[in-house]
Design an enzyme around this catalytic site. Structure first.
Site, PDB file in Angstrom:
ATOM      1  N   TYR A 157       0.828  -1.200   0.019  1.00 12.92           N
ATOM      2  CA  TYR A 157      -0.068   0.067  -0.014  1.00 12.92           C
ATOM      3  C   TYR A 157       0.847   1.367  -0.084  1.00 12.92           C
ATOM      4  O   TYR A 157       0.335   2.339  -0.085  1.00 12.92           O
ATOM      5  CB  TYR A 157      -1.075  -0.088   1.041  1.00 12.92           C
ATOM      6  CG  TYR A 157      -0.233  -0.112   2.491  1.00 12.92           C
ATOM      7  CD1 TYR A 157       0.368   0.821   3.267  1.00 12.92           C
ATOM      8  CD2 TYR A 157      -1.277  -1.171   3.446  1.00 12.92           C
ATOM      9  CE1 TYR A 157       0.625   0.527   4.456  1.00 12.92           C
ATOM     10  CE2 TYR A 157      -0.977  -1.412   4.830  1.00 12.92           C
ATOM     11  CZ  TYR A 157       0.116  -0.636   5.323  1.00 12.92           C
ATOM     12  OH  TYR A 157       0.440  -0.348   6.546  1.00 12.92           O
ATOM     13  N   LYS A 172       4.926   4.500   4.948  1.00 10.60           N
ATOM     14  CA  LYS A 172       5.825   3.629   4.291  1.00 10.60           C
ATOM     15  C   LYS A 172       6.315   4.115   2.756  1.00 10.60           C
ATOM     16  O   LYS A 172       7.174   3.731   2.294  1.00 10.60           O
ATOM     17  CB  LYS A 172       4.899   2.271   4.037  1.00 10.60           C
ATOM     18  CG  LYS A 172       4.540   1.739   5.170  1.00 10.60           C
ATOM     19  CD  LYS A 172       5.846   0.875   5.815  1.00 10.60           C
ATOM     20  CE  LYS A 172       5.314  -0.182   6.995  1.00 10.60           C
ATOM     21  NZ  LYS A 172       6.448  -0.533   7.643  1.00 10.60           N
TER      22      LYS A 172
END
Ligand code: COA
Length: 282
Positions: A157, A172
């Site tokens: 994701y 991330k």
């Protein structure tokens, strides 16, 4: 009684990380623990560091039983001064730092319109800031030594986004871009920086924070084309491989380890070419 073999270590030569020193943040639990175990089994001196040192017990006990050389330190990766002194201390004591695994993370599912500024900040500061601090301070030693590897744990994701994890996905995503940037900056100096993007694997942290009930867990499992979660050792094996000499020409890459989950759009017509028609492979 002989201890069972370390599964993640079985694909690499036993001396892959011999005489090398590795730091694994969050290395006492979950995937971090499995990476730490693999590194130690393959010859590295392993330092694990995290906020809650009481989580380090299982690794320390196993290290004693197996004769691994390990160290357990307290660290909050959100504190740059702590990161610097911990890393400088490792180099002072051991004379080197060959590998850094930025594994420490924080995550929970929360709709974005309910996410408090503090909650956003908590995850961003652990995942993105913490990775930056450790990468930077470890990088200084690695650049001086002219070698080293850094491995960052992201998630698919990071590039697709995902409802419910805006904080983690944004962090991330930043970590992935940081990995590529550092890989390019540091390649001329012999320092490799890569990432892995694991799909769902069973761990207490993930179970408690991401799929707390059986129904959610089953829904996630059934959306994985391979029909199962990864084993932690299975994911750790790929991490070790990327850090090891087999990947000496690989930098700035991100290896997806998700049983095909990120190909999820392919599930749209999984039951047959035509809607409503089932097909079984012959
Ligand atoms: N849903 C919504 N908000 C949450 C939450 C949840 N499940 N868990 C924490 N928060 C919010 C808190 O309410 C707080 O916000 P507020 O002050 O506006 O109320 C903010 O996040 C910080 O929480 P706190 O627990 O004080 O911070 P922390 O730094 O001690 O914890 C976290 C860090 C938030 C990442 C925590 O979830 C954690 O440590 N998790 C365990 C590790 C983990 O998640 N590993 C990854 C597994 S995949």
């Amino acid at each position: 009684m002989a201890l069972p073999p370390i599964q993640q270590a079985k694909w690499l030569p036993a001396d892959t990380f011999k005489n090398e020193v590795a730091l694994v943040t969050g290395g006492g639990t979950g995937l971090g623990l499995q990476i730490s175990r693999g590194l130690a089994e393959l010859g590295a001196q392993v330092v694990i560091a995290s906020r809650t040192q009481s989580n380090h017990g299982p690794f320390l006990e196993e290290a004693e039983a197996r004769g691994w050389s390990v160290e357990s330190l307290q660290l909050d990766v959100r504190e740059p001064a702590q990161c610097q002194s911990l890393i400088d201390g490792i180099v002072e004591r051991h004379g080197r730092l060959d590998h850094l695994v930025n594994n420490a993370a924080g995550n929970f599912v929360c709709p974005t319109h309910r996410l408090s500024a503090n909650a956003w900040r908590a995850v961003l500061s652990i995942v993105l800031d913490g990775t930056f601090y450790c990468s930077k301070y470890a990088g200084r030693h690695m650049l001086k030594a002219g070698k080293g590897t850094q491995l960052n744990i992201v998630a698919t994701y990071a590039w697709t986004g995902m409802p419910g994890v805006a904080h983690s996905a944004s962090a991330k995503s930043g970590v992935l871009t940081l990995s590529k940037t550092l890989a390019a900056e540091w390649a001329p100096h012999g320092v490799r920086v890569n990432a892995v993007a694991p799909g769902p694997f069973t761990s207490d942290g993930a179970k408690g924070n991401l799929w707390p009930d059986d129904e959610t867990e089953e829904r996630i499992r059934s959306s994985v084309p391979m029909g199962r979660f990864a084993g932690k050792a299975e994911v750790a094996a790929q991490c070790l491989w990327l850090m090891g000499p087999a990947c000496s020409y690989v930098t700035g890459d991100c290896l997806t380890i998700d049983g095909g989950l990120s190909l999820g759009a392919g599930r749209l017509f999984a039951d047959g070419a035509r809607p409503g028609k089932k097909d079984t492979p012959r």
